[in-house]
Design an enzyme around this catalytic site. Structure first.
Site, short mmCIF file in Angstrom:
data_model
loop_
_atom_site.label_atom_id
_atom_site.label_comp_id
_atom_site.label_asym_id
_atom_site.label_seq_id
_atom_site.Cartn_x
_atom_site.Cartn_y
_atom_site.Cartn_z
N THR A 131 -3.50 -4.44 12.47
CA THR A 131 -3.44 -5.76 13.12
C THR A 131 -3.24 -5.49 14.60
O THR A 131 -2.18 -5.01 15.02
CB THR A 131 -2.28 -6.60 12.57
OG1 THR A 131 -2.43 -6.74 11.17
CG2 THR A 131 -2.28 -7.99 13.20
N LYS A 136 -7.07 -13.16 11.90
CA LYS A 136 -5.71 -12.73 11.49
C LYS A 136 -4.64 -13.44 12.34
O LYS A 136 -3.57 -13.80 11.85
CB LYS A 136 -5.61 -11.21 11.63
CG LYS A 136 -4.23 -10.62 11.40
CD LYS A 136 -3.84 -10.49 9.93
CE LYS A 136 -2.41 -9.98 9.80
NZ LYS A 136 -2.00 -9.78 8.43
N LYS A 165 5.42 -8.26 16.70
CA LYS A 165 4.24 -7.62 17.32
C LYS A 165 3.02 -8.54 17.18
O LYS A 165 2.30 -8.80 18.14
CB LYS A 165 4.00 -6.26 16.64
CG LYS A 165 2.83 -5.44 17.14
CD LYS A 165 1.60 -5.50 16.26
CE LYS A 165 1.77 -5.02 14.85
NZ LYS A 165 0.57 -5.09 14.04
N1 LIG Z 1 3.20 -4.04 5.78
C1 LIG Z 1 2.54 -5.17 5.57
O1 LIG Z 1 2.89 -5.97 4.69
C2 LIG Z 1 1.29 -5.50 6.39
C3 LIG Z 1 0.48 -6.59 5.97
C4 LIG Z 1 -0.67 -6.87 6.70
C5 LIG Z 1 -0.98 -6.13 7.83
N2 LIG Z 1 -0.18 -5.10 8.22
C6 LIG Z 1 -0.57 -4.33 9.41
O2 LIG Z 1 -1.09 -3.06 8.99
C7 LIG Z 1 -0.74 -2.07 9.96
C8 LIG Z 1 0.05 -0.96 9.29
O3 LIG Z 1 1.22 -1.52 8.72
P1 LIG Z 1 2.17 -0.67 7.74
O4 LIG Z 1 3.09 -1.66 7.12
O5 LIG Z 1 1.36 0.23 6.90
O6 LIG Z 1 2.99 0.15 8.84
P2 LIG Z 1 3.86 1.48 8.63
O7 LIG Z 1 4.31 1.62 7.22
O8 LIG Z 1 4.85 1.49 9.72
O9 LIG Z 1 2.79 2.67 8.88
C9 LIG Z 1 2.20 2.89 10.13
C10 LIG Z 1 1.29 4.08 10.02
O10 LIG Z 1 0.69 4.31 11.29
C11 LIG Z 1 1.00 5.63 11.72
N3 LIG Z 1 1.15 5.63 13.18
C12 LIG Z 1 1.85 4.74 13.92
N4 LIG Z 1 1.76 5.05 15.22
C13 LIG Z 1 0.97 6.15 15.30
C14 LIG Z 1 0.49 6.92 16.37
N5 LIG Z 1 0.81 6.62 17.65
N6 LIG Z 1 -0.29 7.98 16.09
C15 LIG Z 1 -0.61 8.29 14.81
N7 LIG Z 1 -0.19 7.59 13.74
C16 LIG Z 1 0.59 6.52 13.99
C17 LIG Z 1 2.30 6.01 11.03
O11 LIG Z 1 2.45 7.40 10.98
P3 LIG Z 1 3.89 8.05 10.66
O12 LIG Z 1 3.99 8.12 9.17
O13 LIG Z 1 3.83 9.39 11.31
O14 LIG Z 1 4.93 7.16 11.29
C18 LIG Z 1 2.02 5.38 9.64
O15 LIG Z 1 1.15 6.17 8.88
C19 LIG Z 1 0.06 -2.78 11.07
O16 LIG Z 1 -0.80 -3.11 12.12
C20 LIG Z 1 0.58 -4.03 10.36
O17 LIG Z 1 0.81 -5.08 11.27
C21 LIG Z 1 0.95 -4.76 7.51
#
Ligand SMILES: NC(=O)c1ccc[n+]([C@@H]2O[C@H](COP(=O)([O-])OP(=O)(O)OC[C@H]3O[C@@H](n4cnc5c(N)ncnc54)[C@H](OP(=O)(O)O)[C@@H]3O)[C@@H](O)[C@H]2O)c1
Length: 288
Positions: free
Chosen positions: A97, A172, A240
């Site tokens: 997102t 979104k 965010k």
């Molecule tokens: N969680 C939800 O319910 C949900 C629902 C809809 C949309 N989203 C969106 O989907 C996206 C991911 O969400 P998530 O919940 O999966 O987040 P998350 O669990 O915090 O995972 C983030 C991922 O991105 C990686 N990452 C972050 N910064 C990085 C960087 N600078 N370089 C390389 N890798 C990086 C992290 O690696 P590390 O493991 O090394 O930290 C991890 O694999 C976000 O944009 C969020 O807004 C989330």
């Protein structure tokens, strides 16, 4: 066999990449914290790479699901990056997102290399990712979308092309704007019901058959009533997303008074230590 790379094995990316592997795609994963990639390979077989470039080399599709615009740029650009690995004719799908602006910027860079780009943020949360039932909102040209639609359907229950590059992210944003106001209203309704001495179970049983019905009411009213906030999508991520919405509204002139107010309420939750609580924790502000 379709060859795919998946960058970012977080709450969302880990199970999404797993669905690709289960469906028989030759899948190479990259995660900044390598232990998660090791764990994924242990669970799903296939392979992991040590850089986004290595993961993306010789692939038909590359998927990304990282945190925000800056995270996205850090894996897309540079010597060891996604764009350095992908070849002409491949397709890059971004499930982060992020802003519509960064989507347009990446599309332009990808096009210079003959790589197709789709901004494809998702909705449905952790459960949707794990069950392969995400809603995926896409922005791209029709040809790129038609190439990628079947593979996204592996974990997407509803996959729709919304318009040119950036349209997925803009859609979104609409989702998050609607979601924010709705959750605050639900928090106020629950708090009011409790202070009025009503049986909240009965209240939301009857209301969920009427005009105020919502997914949030059906799935979160009970847990909000008892103060459980451990259902995925966290306050930090919501803030965010709301900041992206408000920045975009400055471009298109849309008024977002309620969204801006609810963003302040989420800030209050953060100040109470609730950064990792789920988005229904807005009710905490009404408790004092
Ligand atoms: N969680 C939800 O319910 C949900 C629902 C809809 C949309 N989203 C969106 O989907 C996206 C991911 O969400 P998530 O919940 O999966 O987040 P998350 O669990 O915090 O995972 C983030 C991922 O991105 C990686 N990452 C972050 N910064 C990085 C960087 N600078 N370089 C390389 N890798 C990086 C992290 O690696 P590390 O493991 O090394 O930290 C991890 O694999 C976000 O944009 C969020 O807004 C989330």
């Amino acid at each position: 066999m379709t060859k795919a790379a998946f960058i970012g094995l977080g709450v969302m990316g880990y199970p999404m990449a797993g669905h690709l592997a289960t469906a028989g795609c030759d899948t190479t994963v990259f995660n900044r914290t390598t232990a998660k990639a090791d764990q994924w390979v242990k669970q799903h077989g296939n392979s992991r790479a040590l850089t986004p470039r290595d993961a993306c080399t010789d692939k038909d599709f590359a998927f990304i699901c990282v945190g925000n615009d800056d995270d996205l740029r850090s894996v897309i650009y540079g010597n060891d990056s996604v764009l350095a690995g992908l070849s002409e004719g491949s397709t890059l799908i971004d499930h982060t997102t992020a802003s519509a602006e960064v989507a347009r910027e990446i599309e332009e860079e990808a096009a210079k290399r003959g790589i197709h780009f789709i901004d494809a943020p998702v909705s449905g949360g952790q459960a949707g990712a794990e069950n392969g039932k995400l809603t995926i909102m896409c922005g791209s040209d029709k040809k790129a979308f038609e190439t990628a639609e079947p593979i996204m359907k592996i974990y997407g229950q509803r996959v729709m092309l919304m318009g040119p590059t950036g349209s997925g992210q803009l859609t979104k944003m609409v989702n998050q704007i609607c979601f924010a106001g709705l959750l605050q209203s639900l928090a106020e309704g629950i708090n009011f019901a409790q202070r009025a001495g009503l049986d909240t179970e009965k209240v939301f049983d009857v209301l969920s058959k009427g005009a105020a019905q919502s997914w949030q009411m059906e799935n979160r009213a009970t847990t909000m009533s008892v103060g459980e906030f451990d259902f995925g999508f966290a306050v930090d991520l919501m803030r965010k997303d709301l900041s992206i919405c408000m920045a975009e509204a400055q471009n298109n002139g849309a008024a977002l008074p309620v969204t801006a107010l609810v963003d302040q309420f989420y800030q209050q939750v953060q100040m109470k230590g609730g950064s990792r609580f789920d988005t229904s924790s807005l009710i905490l502000n009404l408790r004092e």
